[in-house]
Design a protein around this motif. Structure first.
Motif, PDB file in Angstrom:
ATOM      1  N   PHE A   5       0.832  -1.196   0.000  1.00 48.09           N
ATOM      2  CA  PHE A   5       0.000   0.000   0.000  1.00 48.09           C
ATOM      3  C   PHE A   5       0.876   1.259   0.000  1.00 48.09           C
ATOM      4  CE2 PHE A   5      -2.322  -3.410   2.020  1.00 48.09           C
ATOM      5  CZ  PHE A   5      -3.610  -3.300   1.499  1.00 48.09           C
ATOM      6  N   PRO A   6       0.345   2.369  -0.487  1.00 46.70           N
ATOM      7  CA  PRO A   6       1.136   3.615  -0.498  1.00 46.70           C
ATOM      8  C   PRO A   6       1.140   4.303   0.862  1.00 46.70           C
ATOM      9  CG  PRO A   6      -1.021   4.015  -1.431  1.00 46.70           C
ATOM     10  CD  PRO A   6      -0.957   2.527  -1.163  1.00 46.70           C
ATOM     11  N   LEU A   7       2.259   4.926   1.206  1.00 47.79           N
ATOM     12  CA  LEU A   7       2.323   5.790   2.373  1.00 47.79           C
ATOM     13  C   LEU A   7       1.979   7.230   2.006  1.00 47.79           C
ATOM     14  CD1 LEU A   7       5.474   4.516   4.304  1.00 47.79           C
ATOM     15  CD2 LEU A   7       3.167   4.741   5.232  1.00 47.79           C
ATOM     16  N   ASN A   8       1.804   7.464   0.706  1.00 46.53           N
ATOM     17  CA  ASN A   8       1.498   8.802   0.191  1.00 46.53           C
ATOM     18  C   ASN A   8       2.629   9.778   0.508  1.00 46.53           C
ATOM     19  OD1 ASN A   8      -1.068   8.062  -0.947  1.00 46.53           O
ATOM     20  ND2 ASN A   8      -1.869   7.955   1.143  1.00 46.53           N
ATOM     21  N   PHE A   9       2.323  11.050   0.622  1.00 47.32           N
ATOM     22  CA  PHE A   9       3.373  12.040   0.850  1.00 47.32           C
ATOM     23  C   PHE A   9       3.852  11.993   2.302  1.00 47.32           C
ATOM     24  CE2 PHE A   9       0.961  14.060  -2.700  1.00 47.32           C
ATOM     25  CZ  PHE A   9       1.975  13.989  -3.654  1.00 47.32           C
ATOM     26  N   GLN A  10       5.018  12.569   2.521  1.00 44.60           N
ATOM     27  CA  GLN A  10       5.629  12.579   3.854  1.00 44.60           C
ATOM     28  C   GLN A  10       5.919  14.016   4.265  1.00 44.60           C
ATOM     29  OE1 GLN A  10       9.407  10.602   4.016  1.00 44.60           O
ATOM     30  NE2 GLN A  10       9.454  10.505   6.241  1.00 44.60           N
ATOM     31  N   VAL A  11       5.712  14.302   5.537  1.00 47.75           N
ATOM     32  CA  VAL A  11       5.982  15.631   6.076  1.00 47.75           C
ATOM     33  C   VAL A  11       6.818  15.486   7.338  1.00 47.75           C
ATOM     34  CG1 VAL A  11       4.981  17.809   6.851  1.00 47.75           C
ATOM     35  CG2 VAL A  11       3.752  16.416   5.178  1.00 47.75           C
ATOM     36  N   ASN A  12       7.815  16.319   7.469  1.00 48.44           N
ATOM     37  CA  ASN A  12       8.678  16.261   8.639  1.00 48.44           C
ATOM     38  C   ASN A  12       8.180  17.257   9.688  1.00 48.44           C
ATOM     39  OD1 ASN A  12      10.796  15.644  10.351  1.00 48.44           O
ATOM     40  ND2 ASN A  12      12.257  16.973   9.318  1.00 48.44           N
ATOM     41  N   PHE A  13       7.207  16.819  10.502  1.00 50.30           N
ATOM     42  CA  PHE A  13       6.702  17.684  11.561  1.00 50.30           C
ATOM     43  C   PHE A  13       6.939  17.037  12.918  1.00 50.30           C
ATOM     44  CE2 PHE A  13       2.774  15.350  10.234  1.00 50.30           C
ATOM     45  CZ  PHE A  13       2.503  14.698  11.429  1.00 50.30           C
ATOM     46  N   ALA A  14       6.745  17.820  13.957  1.00 52.62           N
ATOM     47  CA  ALA A  14       6.961  17.333  15.321  1.00 52.62           C
ATOM     48  C   ALA A  14       5.762  17.674  16.199  1.00 52.62           C
ATOM     49  CB  ALA A  14       8.226  17.939  15.913  1.00 52.62           C
ATOM     50  N   TYR A  15       5.546  16.828  17.207  1.00 53.88           N
ATOM     51  CA  TYR A  15       4.481  17.045  18.189  1.00 53.88           C
ATOM     52  C   TYR A  15       5.049  16.652  19.550  1.00 53.88           C
ATOM     53  CZ  TYR A  15       0.254  15.999  20.912  1.00 53.88           C
ATOM     54  OH  TYR A  15      -0.697  15.939  21.896  1.00 53.88           O
ATOM     55  N   HIS A  16       5.228  17.628  20.428  1.00 56.33           N
ATOM     56  CA  HIS A  16       5.844  17.395  21.740  1.00 56.33           C
ATOM     57  C   HIS A  16       7.137  16.568  21.595  1.00 56.33           C
ATOM     58  CE1 HIS A  16       2.573  19.307  23.704  1.00 56.33           C
ATOM     59  NE2 HIS A  16       1.680  18.369  23.464  1.00 56.33           N
ATOM     60  N   PRO A  17       8.149  17.122  20.937  1.00 55.62           N
ATOM     61  CA  PRO A  17       9.375  16.358  20.668  1.00 55.62           C
ATOM     62  C   PRO A  17      10.072  15.828  21.910  1.00 55.62           C
ATOM     63  CG  PRO A  17       9.648  18.703  20.149  1.00 55.62           C
ATOM     64  CD  PRO A  17       8.198  18.466  20.339  1.00 55.62           C
ATOM     65  N   TYR A  18      10.001  16.568  23.013  1.00 60.68           N
ATOM     66  CA  TYR A  18      10.655  16.071  24.229  1.00 60.68           C
ATOM     67  C   TYR A  18       9.996  14.789  24.714  1.00 60.68           C
ATOM     68  CZ  TYR A  18      12.894  16.128  28.811  1.00 60.68           C
ATOM     69  OH  TYR A  18      13.628  15.799  29.923  1.00 60.68           O
ATOM     70  N   LYS A  19       8.661  14.700  24.605  1.00 55.36           N
ATOM     71  CA  LYS A  19       7.952  13.470  24.962  1.00 55.36           C
ATOM     72  C   LYS A  19       8.409  12.310  24.091  1.00 55.36           C
ATOM     73  CE  LYS A  19       3.494  15.130  26.749  1.00 55.36           C
ATOM     74  NZ  LYS A  19       2.030  15.085  26.523  1.00 55.36           N
ATOM     75  N   MET A  20       8.620  12.603  22.794  1.00 54.56           N
ATOM     76  CA  MET A  20       9.055  11.557  21.879  1.00 54.56           C
ATOM     77  C   MET A  20      10.440  11.047  22.265  1.00 54.56           C
ATOM     78  SD  MET A  20       8.505   9.541  19.424  1.00 54.56           S
ATOM     79  CE  MET A  20       6.971  10.194  18.778  1.00 54.56           C
ATOM     80  N   ALA A  21      11.322  11.941  22.642  1.00 54.46           N
ATOM     81  CA  ALA A  21      12.666  11.534  23.049  1.00 54.46           C
ATOM     82  C   ALA A  21      12.602  10.580  24.236  1.00 54.46           C
ATOM     83  CB  ALA A  21      13.502  12.767  23.384  1.00 54.46           C
ATOM     84  N   LEU A  22      11.675  10.820  25.143  1.00 54.37           N
ATOM     85  CA  LEU A  22      11.534   9.968  26.321  1.00 54.37           C
ATOM     86  C   LEU A  22      10.955   8.597  25.982  1.00 54.37           C
ATOM     87  CD1 LEU A  22      10.213  12.547  28.949  1.00 54.37           C
ATOM     88  CD2 LEU A  22      12.532  11.649  28.724  1.00 54.37           C
ATOM     89  N   LYS A  23      10.276   8.491  24.834  1.00 56.92           N
ATOM     90  CA  LYS A  23       9.709   7.212  24.411  1.00 56.92           C
ATOM     91  C   LYS A  23      10.739   6.315  23.738  1.00 56.92           C
ATOM     92  CE  LYS A  23       5.797   6.215  24.213  1.00 56.92           C
ATOM     93  NZ  LYS A  23       4.894   5.438  25.096  1.00 56.92           N
ATOM     94  N   MET A  24      11.856   6.881  23.334  1.00 56.67           N
ATOM     95  CA  MET A  24      12.873   6.119  22.612  1.00 56.67           C
ATOM     96  C   MET A  24      13.694   5.237  23.558  1.00 56.67           C
ATOM     97  SD  MET A  24      12.648   6.666  19.409  1.00 56.67           S
ATOM     98  CE  MET A  24      11.650   7.744  18.357  1.00 56.67           C
ATOM     99  N   PRO A  25      14.261   4.144  23.040  1.00 51.63           N
ATOM    100  CA  PRO A  25      15.068   3.248  23.884  1.00 51.63           C
ATOM    101  C   PRO A  25      16.292   3.965  24.459  1.00 51.63           C
ATOM    102  CG  PRO A  25      14.513   2.189  21.793  1.00 51.63           C
ATOM    103  CD  PRO A  25      14.118   3.625  21.666  1.00 51.63           C
ATOM    104  N   LEU A  26      16.557   3.731  25.723  1.00 53.17           N
ATOM    105  CA  LEU A  26      17.731   4.328  26.370  1.00 53.17           C
ATOM    106  C   LEU A  26      18.915   3.386  26.222  1.00 53.17           C
ATOM    107  CD1 LEU A  26      16.081   5.860  29.555  1.00 53.17           C
ATOM    108  CD2 LEU A  26      16.698   6.997  27.412  1.00 53.17           C
ATOM    109  N   ASP A  27      19.390   3.273  25.011  1.00 54.54           N
ATOM    110  CA  ASP A  27      20.523   2.414  24.676  1.00 54.54           C
ATOM    111  C   ASP A  27      21.622   3.285  24.093  1.00 54.54           C
ATOM    112  OD1 ASP A  27      21.512  -0.531  23.839  1.00 54.54           O
ATOM    113  OD2 ASP A  27      21.836   0.841  22.141  1.00 54.54           O
ATOM    114  N   PHE A  28      22.859   3.117  24.561  1.00 53.09           N
ATOM    115  CA  PHE A  28      23.956   3.996  24.169  1.00 53.09           C
ATOM    116  C   PHE A  28      24.161   4.020  22.659  1.00 53.09           C
ATOM    117  CE2 PHE A  28      28.432   4.691  23.116  1.00 53.09           C
ATOM    118  CZ  PHE A  28      28.608   5.958  23.654  1.00 53.09           C
TER     119      PHE A  28
END
Length: 331
Positions: A88-111
Motif C-alpha cells: 500500500f502507499p504511504l502517500n506524501f511525507q511531512v517532517n513535523f513534530a508534536y511534543h518532541p521532548y515526549k518523543m525523546a523519552l519514548k525512545m530506547p535508552l541504549d547507548f
C-alpha cells in the motif's frame, strides 16, 4: 499495545512517530519502541493485533525490505505497477513534530541507539532552536494556522544538488536536469511575478550557476521558510532525489496550498490532476509555469485547489488519519 521497531531514529521516521504519539494520546492507547538492528535505517516495523506491517520511507523506488515477510507493506516511493495484494502507499511525507521532548523519552535508552540517533535527539531537546535547521521538524500546530488569502503569492524555495558528488552516472544526469529546472523556474517566476518569493539555498554550486538567486540572508532557516510559506498561495514542486516526491509537496498540502508540479512518479491515493495539482509536461518544462500560474490566479482558482488539498490532508496526512489508514488493516 502497539509495538514499534526501528534501527535508529532519523527524520524519515518523524511523520509516523509523532503522528503515533498524538494518536495514542487521543485514543488512550500505548506504544513501545524497540531496537531492531536488522532493519533498514528508513524502515519501521509495527506489531499490532498479532499482525506485522513494514513502513518503507526510502526515497528510492526499490524496496528496502521484502514485502513477503510481512502481512502488510507500506511504501512512500511507490509506483502503481509495484502495488500488490499486501503493498500500500504511504502517500506524501511531512517532517513535523508534536511534543518532541515526549518523543525523546519514548525512545530506547541504549547507548548505541542514542549515538546513531543523536541528530534527532538533539533536535528534540533543543529548546533554544540552535541545531541545524535544514531538516528541522516543523511543529504540527503551525500547519493548522494557515489560510489561502495572500493575493495569489507564488513560492519556490529550493536547493541544488552537485552532480560531482555522486559516482552514479544516472544520478549525475538526474541532478543536472533537476538543477536546470530549479534555476530556470526561479528565474521565470521572479521575472514575471512581483508577488512571489523564490530562490535557491546558498552553496558553492549555486554561487557558480545562479548567484543572483541565492537568498539575501544566505541561510534561510526552516522557521523563516515556514513564515514565507504561510504567506503563499501557489507553490511549485518538482521531483526530489531518485525522482521521487520530496517532503516539500507534503508541506504544501498540509498548509492548504495550490500546487504546480513536475510529473509525479509515485502513486498517491485519491490525488488528482486539476483538483489537487497542476502538472507540467516534463521535469524541464519551466517555461510552462506562467501559463499554469495565470490559470490559478484567474478568478482565484488557487483558493479552491487550496481547499481541496486541505481536505485531502485531513484525510491522509494529519496524524489521526495517517495512523488510522495504516492500522485499519491490522485491526
Amino acid at each position: 499495545m502497539i509495538n514499534i521497531e526501528i534501527k535508529q531514529w532519523t527524520s524519515h521516521h518523524n511523520h509516523f512517530m509523532y503522528s503515533l504519539l498524538l494518536y495514542c494520546e487521543s485514543n488512550r492507547m500505548v506504544f513501545k519502541v524497540k531496537i531492531n538492528e536488522s532493519l533498514s535505517s528508513v524502515g519501521i516495523v509495527i506489531k499490532y493485533n498479532e499482525k506485522i506491517a513494514y513502513l518503507d520511507y526510502s526515497d528510492d523506488f526499490h524496496f528496502s525490505d521484502m514485502p513477503e515477510k510481512y502481512d502488510f507493506y507500506y511504501k512512500r516511493s511507490l509506483k502503481r505497477e509495484h502495488m500488490r495484494h499486501n503493498i500500500f502507499p504511504l502517500n506524501f511525507q511531512v517532517n513535523f513534530a508534536y511534543h518532541p521532548y515526549k518523543m525523546a523519552l519514548k525512545m530506547p535508552l541504549d547507548f548505541n541507539f542514542i549515538k546513531q540517533s543523536k541528530v534527532e535527539f538533539s533536535r528534540a531537546i533543543d529548546f533554544l532552536k540552535i541545531t541545524n535547521m535544514s531538516h528541522f521538524s516543523m511543529l504540527l500546530s503551525k500547519f493548522k494556522n494557515s489560510s489561502t488569502a495572500n493575493n495569489g503569492r507564488v513560492i519556490f524555495c529550493t536547493r541544488l544538488w552537485d552532480p560531482k558528488n555522486t559516482n552514479d552516472e544516472e544520478e549525475k544526469i538526474r541532478r543536472e536536469r533537476q538543477n536546470f529546472f530549479r534555476i530556470n523556474a526561479c528565474r521565470i517566476i521572479k521575472a514575471n511575478y512581483k508577488n512571489s518569493f523564490v530562490g535557491v539555498f546558498d552553496s558553492e554550486l549555486a554561487r557558480k550557476l545562479c548567484p543572483e538567486l541565492i537568498f539575501n540572508s544566505k541561510v534561510l532557516s526552516k522557521k523563516a521558510y515556514l513564515e514565507e510559506l504561510l504567506k503563499a498561495d501557489i507553490c511549485i514542486a518538482d521531483d526530489g532525489l531518485k525522482d521521487s516526491a520530496g517532503w516539500k509537496i507534503g508541506e504544501y498540502l498540509m498548509l492548504g496550498k495550490a500546487v504546480i508540479t513536475t510529473p509525479l512518479n509515485v502513486y498517491i491515493s485519491d490525488f488528482y490532476e486539476g483538483k489537487n495539482y497542476m502538472v507540467l509536461t516534463n521535469r524541464a518544462s519551466f517555461e510552462e509555469l506562467p501559463e499554469k500560474i495565470d490559470f490559478l490566479l484567474e478568478d482565484d482558482k488557487y483558493k479552491q485547489m487550496g481547499l481541496n488539498n486541505k481536505n485531502w490532508s485531513e484525510k491522509y496526512l494529519f496524524p489521526n488519519s495517517y495512523i488510522e489508514n495504516i492500522l485499519k488493516n491490522l485491526k
